[in-house]
Design a protein around this motif. Structure first.
Motif, PDB file in Angstrom:
ATOM      1  N   ALA A  10     -15.414  -0.440  -8.742  1.00  0.00           N
ATOM      2  CA  ALA A  10     -14.240   0.443  -8.765  1.00  0.00           C
ATOM      3  C   ALA A  10     -14.460   1.593  -9.740  1.00  0.00           C
ATOM      4  CB  ALA A  10     -12.988  -0.345  -9.143  1.00  0.00           C
ATOM      5  N   SER A  11     -15.064   1.271 -10.894  1.00  0.00           N
ATOM      6  CA  SER A  11     -15.347   2.309 -11.883  1.00  0.00           C
ATOM      7  C   SER A  11     -16.308   3.342 -11.321  1.00  0.00           C
ATOM      8  CB  SER A  11     -15.939   1.666 -13.148  1.00  0.00           C
ATOM      9  OG  SER A  11     -16.341   2.650 -14.072  1.00  0.00           O
ATOM     10  N   LEU A  12     -17.354   2.891 -10.631  1.00  0.00           N
ATOM     11  CA  LEU A  12     -18.328   3.815 -10.048  1.00  0.00           C
ATOM     12  C   LEU A  12     -17.684   4.722  -8.999  1.00  0.00           C
ATOM     13  CD1 LEU A  12     -21.146   4.922  -9.377  1.00  0.00           C
ATOM     14  CD2 LEU A  12     -21.448   2.943  -7.854  1.00  0.00           C
ATOM     15  N   ILE A  13     -16.942   4.119  -8.071  1.00  0.00           N
ATOM     16  CA  ILE A  13     -16.344   4.893  -6.975  1.00  0.00           C
ATOM     17  C   ILE A  13     -15.318   5.898  -7.510  1.00  0.00           C
ATOM     18  CG2 ILE A  13     -14.885   4.724  -4.912  1.00  0.00           C
ATOM     19  CD1 ILE A  13     -16.278   1.984  -4.403  1.00  0.00           C
ATOM     20  N   LEU A  14     -14.478   5.449  -8.436  1.00  0.00           N
ATOM     21  CA  LEU A  14     -13.457   6.335  -8.997  1.00  0.00           C
ATOM     22  C   LEU A  14     -14.087   7.457  -9.816  1.00  0.00           C
ATOM     23  CD1 LEU A  14     -10.803   3.681 -10.051  1.00  0.00           C
ATOM     24  CD2 LEU A  14     -10.535   5.416  -8.270  1.00  0.00           C
ATOM     25  N   ARG A  15     -15.150   7.129 -10.562  1.00  0.00           N
ATOM     26  CA  ARG A  15     -15.812   8.167 -11.369  1.00  0.00           C
ATOM     27  C   ARG A  15     -16.451   9.221 -10.462  1.00  0.00           C
ATOM     28  NH1 ARG A  15     -16.906   7.555 -16.649  1.00  0.00           N
ATOM     29  NH2 ARG A  15     -16.671   5.297 -16.435  1.00  0.00           N
ATOM     30  N   TRP A  16     -17.067   8.760  -9.390  1.00  0.00           N
ATOM     31  CA  TRP A  16     -17.680   9.670  -8.419  1.00  0.00           C
ATOM     32  C   TRP A  16     -16.623  10.593  -7.820  1.00  0.00           C
ATOM     33  CZ3 TRP A  16     -20.175   7.837  -3.161  1.00  0.00           C
ATOM     34  CH2 TRP A  16     -20.893   8.891  -2.606  1.00  0.00           C
ATOM     35  N   LEU A  17     -15.515  10.010  -7.366  1.00  0.00           N
ATOM     36  CA  LEU A  17     -14.435  10.803  -6.782  1.00  0.00           C
ATOM     37  C   LEU A  17     -13.862  11.771  -7.807  1.00  0.00           C
ATOM     38  CD1 LEU A  17     -12.416  11.421  -4.509  1.00  0.00           C
ATOM     39  CD2 LEU A  17     -11.047   9.465  -5.298  1.00  0.00           C
ATOM     40  N   HIS A  18     -13.685  11.311  -9.033  1.00  0.00           N
ATOM     41  CA  HIS A  18     -13.113  12.131 -10.093  1.00  0.00           C
ATOM     42  C   HIS A  18     -13.993  13.349 -10.376  1.00  0.00           C
ATOM     43  CE1 HIS A  18     -10.709  13.034 -13.587  1.00  0.00           C
ATOM     44  NE2 HIS A  18     -11.721  12.869 -14.419  1.00  0.00           N
ATOM     45  N   VAL A  19     -15.299  13.131 -10.461  1.00  0.00           N
ATOM     46  CA  VAL A  19     -16.225  14.229 -10.761  1.00  0.00           C
ATOM     47  C   VAL A  19     -16.268  15.233  -9.609  1.00  0.00           C
ATOM     48  CG1 VAL A  19     -18.656  14.810 -11.117  1.00  0.00           C
ATOM     49  CG2 VAL A  19     -17.641  12.904 -12.373  1.00  0.00           C
ATOM     50  N   VAL A  20     -16.351  14.735  -8.371  1.00  0.00           N
ATOM     51  CA  VAL A  20     -16.414  15.633  -7.211  1.00  0.00           C
ATOM     52  C   VAL A  20     -15.127  16.455  -7.097  1.00  0.00           C
ATOM     53  CG1 VAL A  20     -16.494  15.716  -4.693  1.00  0.00           C
ATOM     54  CG2 VAL A  20     -18.053  14.201  -5.931  1.00  0.00           C
ATOM     55  N   ALA A  21     -13.974  15.803  -7.252  1.00  0.00           N
ATOM     56  CA  ALA A  21     -12.701  16.526  -7.177  1.00  0.00           C
ATOM     57  C   ALA A  21     -12.582  17.553  -8.297  1.00  0.00           C
ATOM     58  CB  ALA A  21     -11.539  15.535  -7.240  1.00  0.00           C
ATOM     59  N   ALA A  22     -13.036  17.185  -9.502  1.00  0.00           N
ATOM     60  CA  ALA A  22     -12.961  18.110 -10.633  1.00  0.00           C
ATOM     61  C   ALA A  22     -13.852  19.320 -10.411  1.00  0.00           C
ATOM     62  CB  ALA A  22     -13.361  17.397 -11.928  1.00  0.00           C
ATOM     63  N   ILE A  23     -15.030  19.105  -9.819  1.00  0.00           N
ATOM     64  CA  ILE A  23     -15.910  20.241  -9.510  1.00  0.00           C
ATOM     65  C   ILE A  23     -15.200  21.206  -8.565  1.00  0.00           C
ATOM     66  CG2 ILE A  23     -18.016  20.914  -8.295  1.00  0.00           C
ATOM     67  CD1 ILE A  23     -19.294  18.334  -9.394  1.00  0.00           C
ATOM     68  N   GLY A  24     -14.552  20.647  -7.524  1.00  0.00           N
ATOM     69  CA  GLY A  24     -13.828  21.491  -6.580  1.00  0.00           C
ATOM     70  C   GLY A  24     -12.682  22.244  -7.233  1.00  0.00           C
ATOM     71  N   TRP A  25     -11.923  21.552  -8.077  1.00  0.00           N
ATOM     72  CA  TRP A  25     -10.766  22.178  -8.723  1.00  0.00           C
ATOM     73  C   TRP A  25     -11.193  23.250  -9.722  1.00  0.00           C
ATOM     74  CZ3 TRP A  25      -7.351  19.548 -12.971  1.00  0.00           C
ATOM     75  CH2 TRP A  25      -6.271  20.389 -13.278  1.00  0.00           C
ATOM     76  N   ILE A  26     -12.116  22.890 -10.617  1.00  0.00           N
ATOM     77  CA  ILE A  26     -12.538  23.835 -11.647  1.00  0.00           C
ATOM     78  C   ILE A  26     -13.277  25.016 -11.026  1.00  0.00           C
ATOM     79  CG2 ILE A  26     -14.048  24.118 -13.651  1.00  0.00           C
ATOM     80  CD1 ILE A  26     -13.400  21.161 -14.311  1.00  0.00           C
ATOM     81  N   GLY A  27     -14.103  24.733 -10.008  1.00  0.00           N
ATOM     82  CA  GLY A  27     -14.819  25.821  -9.356  1.00  0.00           C
ATOM     83  C   GLY A  27     -13.885  26.828  -8.719  1.00  0.00           C
ATOM     84  N   SER A  28     -12.893  26.345  -7.980  1.00  0.00           N
ATOM     85  CA  SER A  28     -11.950  27.267  -7.341  1.00  0.00           C
ATOM     86  C   SER A  28     -11.095  27.984  -8.390  1.00  0.00           C
ATOM     87  CB  SER A  28     -11.058  26.513  -6.350  1.00  0.00           C
ATOM     88  OG  SER A  28     -10.273  25.534  -6.995  1.00  0.00           O
ATOM     89  N   SER A  29     -10.735  27.276  -9.460  1.00  0.00           N
ATOM     90  CA  SER A  29      -9.938  27.901 -10.520  1.00  0.00           C
ATOM     91  C   SER A  29     -10.702  29.039 -11.186  1.00  0.00           C
ATOM     92  CB  SER A  29      -9.554  26.849 -11.565  1.00  0.00           C
ATOM     93  OG  SER A  29      -8.906  27.442 -12.673  1.00  0.00           O
ATOM     94  N   PHE A  30     -11.962  28.785 -11.545  1.00  0.00           N
ATOM     95  CA  PHE A  30     -12.773  29.829 -12.169  1.00  0.00           C
ATOM     96  C   PHE A  30     -12.980  31.009 -11.216  1.00  0.00           C
ATOM     97  CE2 PHE A  30     -15.258  27.369 -15.670  1.00  0.00           C
ATOM     98  CZ  PHE A  30     -14.062  27.131 -16.319  1.00  0.00           C
ATOM     99  N   TYR A  31     -13.181  30.695  -9.945  1.00  0.00           N
ATOM    100  CA  TYR A  31     -13.399  31.768  -8.974  1.00  0.00           C
ATOM    101  C   TYR A  31     -12.176  32.670  -8.856  1.00  0.00           C
ATOM    102  CZ  TYR A  31     -13.899  34.267  -4.615  1.00  0.00           C
ATOM    103  OH  TYR A  31     -13.934  35.270  -3.673  1.00  0.00           O
ATOM    104  N   PHE A  32     -10.990  32.067  -8.765  1.00  0.00           N
ATOM    105  CA  PHE A  32      -9.793  32.874  -8.578  1.00  0.00           C
ATOM    106  C   PHE A  32      -9.440  33.671  -9.839  1.00  0.00           C
ATOM    107  CE2 PHE A  32      -8.939  30.252  -4.781  1.00  0.00           C
ATOM    108  CZ  PHE A  32      -8.625  31.270  -3.901  1.00  0.00           C
ATOM    109  N   ILE A  33      -9.729  33.102 -11.017  1.00  0.00           N
ATOM    110  CA  ILE A  33      -9.519  33.877 -12.241  1.00  0.00           C
ATOM    111  C   ILE A  33     -10.453  35.088 -12.252  1.00  0.00           C
ATOM    112  CG2 ILE A  33      -9.890  33.863 -14.740  1.00  0.00           C
ATOM    113  CD1 ILE A  33      -7.284  32.602 -14.051  1.00  0.00           C
TER     114      ILE A  33
END
Length: 397
Positions: A10-33
């Protein structure tokens, strides 16, 4: 055994999902700024458009325009950017439950600070998470956030004060994760409670043939700016649990204070460049000075460990006895801790050969910092940590 295996997966799967989602969120946020700051007005723009930018990527050219409030007519298709943020927080909180709440004795509690039960530590963590967001939200809704510099300075002192309190209540690892979780919660709540609802109100006004309230866009932009300046510190805090010399040393709270200051000024450099203004090159001098300060603070060692506390020269026999009694319960061929099936990271510390081979790792986690044993569950003393440090300083004979 199966409970520990399922928890690990569960820790592995959640960490993987967390990192991938964060990359998407931070990437789009930086791009729009970047996009928002680089838009340039000219005479050919449609009515209501504030500027445009031409960009090239992947072999194609893109012409992008921004409307200050909204276009005169609602487009047929509209892309919403929200699930990246929501998924980041939901997966992060689930990971926090699995790692820190279910194993609170190891990762959230430090009996050298306060001897909390796992339930008390979990309630303290969740309660402070909610309270910190409510205080931030209240400050924004009362209009304090419109005074940018005083609000930023007050928010900085607020976060540093929380960090100092957390490092004296929770474990260092738990404290760093907690302050990171608070910042992340504030950022996601900005999206969920302000930015997206305001955008929905603007869309509803357009569909009803009404002029949208421009204050809705201004409020959303303000929260977006807050998120932009908080992003770099929260990334450092979220990966800090891999670096014991950050979270488990004497001045860990001061290290967080420096990180909370460095992140925004580094973002300031890029924001100024994106806007086409003069680049504030002084930022990199300040960042370098901050990094040097963090390195010096991380070398101060854990709280309570002093070289003068040694009653006699450190010998290998003393170190072996300390490691076998304090560390081998987890770092053995057959760990005896209930929630640990195999030695963490495959590191064995149950005989002389393994202890000598992993001497520097022992120093990094148990002598130069207090990261191990986690939560100090085996109650390693400051004198024992000093003995290990002295043995390493002598070349680990």
């Amino acid at each position: 055994m199966w409970g520990s295996i399922l928890t690990e997966w569960a820790s592995l799967i959640l960490r993987w999902l967390h990192v991938v989602a964060a990359i998407g969120w931070i990437g789009s946020s930086f791009y729009f700024i970047h996009l928002d700051l680089s838009l340039k007005p000219h005479g050919e723009l449609p009515e209501g458009a504030a500027g445009e930018a031409w960009q090239v990527h992947g072999g194609g050219f893109y012409r992008i325009m921004k409307y200050l409030v909204a276009p005169a007519k609602m487009p047929d298709e509209l892309t919403w950017f929200k699930w990246e943020a929501y998924t980041t927080w939901l997966s992060g909180f689930a990971l926090m439950v699995v790692v820190y709440y279910l194993d609170a004795e190891l990762f959230l509690v430090d009996k050298a600070n306060i001897d909390l039960t796992p339930l008390q530590a979990g309630l303290f963590s969740f309660g402070s998470l909610a309270l910190a967001w409510l205080l931030y939200e209240g400050a924004c809704r009362t209009g304090l956030a419109k005074h940018e510099l005083p609000f930023a300075f007050g928010g900085y002192l607020f976060l540093v004060g929380l960090t100092y309190a957390f490092t004296h209540v929770l474990s260092g690892r738990g404290a760093f994760n907690q302050i990171g979780a608070i910042v992340g919660t504030i950022m996601v709540a900005n999206v969920f409670a302000v930015i997206i609802p305001n955008q929905k109100k603007i869309v509803a006004a357009l569909l009803a043939g009404q002029a949208p309230d421009p204050e809705l866009g201004k409020a959303s932009k303000l929260r977006s700016v807050h998120n932009n300046y908080l992003t770099l510190p929260v990334i450092v805090l979220m990966i800090s649990n891999h670096y014991p010399l950050l979270f488990a040393t004497r001045y860990n709270w001061l290290i967080v204070a420096i990180v909370l200051a460095l992140g925004p000024i580094i973002r300031h450099f890029f924001n100024e460049r994106h806007a086409g203004r003069k680049s504030p090159w002084w930022v990199w001098g300040a960042a370098a000075a901050g990094m040097v300060a963090i390195a010096l603070l991380s070398a101060a060692g854990p709280r309570g460990a002093k070289a003068s506390a040694l009653a006699a020269p450190a010998t290998y026999a003393n170190v072996e006895e300390i490691v076998l009694s304090r560390c081998s319960m987890c770092h053995g061929a057959e760990p005896v801790w209930a929630t640990i099936v195999t030695a963490p990271r495959g590191i064995l510390l149950d005989d002389a050969e393994h202890i000598r081979r992993n001497a520097r790792l022992i120093g990094r986690n148990a002598a130069w910092s207090s990261a191990m044993p986690p939560g100090n569950v085996t109650e390693m003393t400051g004198e024992e940590r000093t003995q290990i440090a002295a043995w390493l300083a002598a070349g680990a004979p």
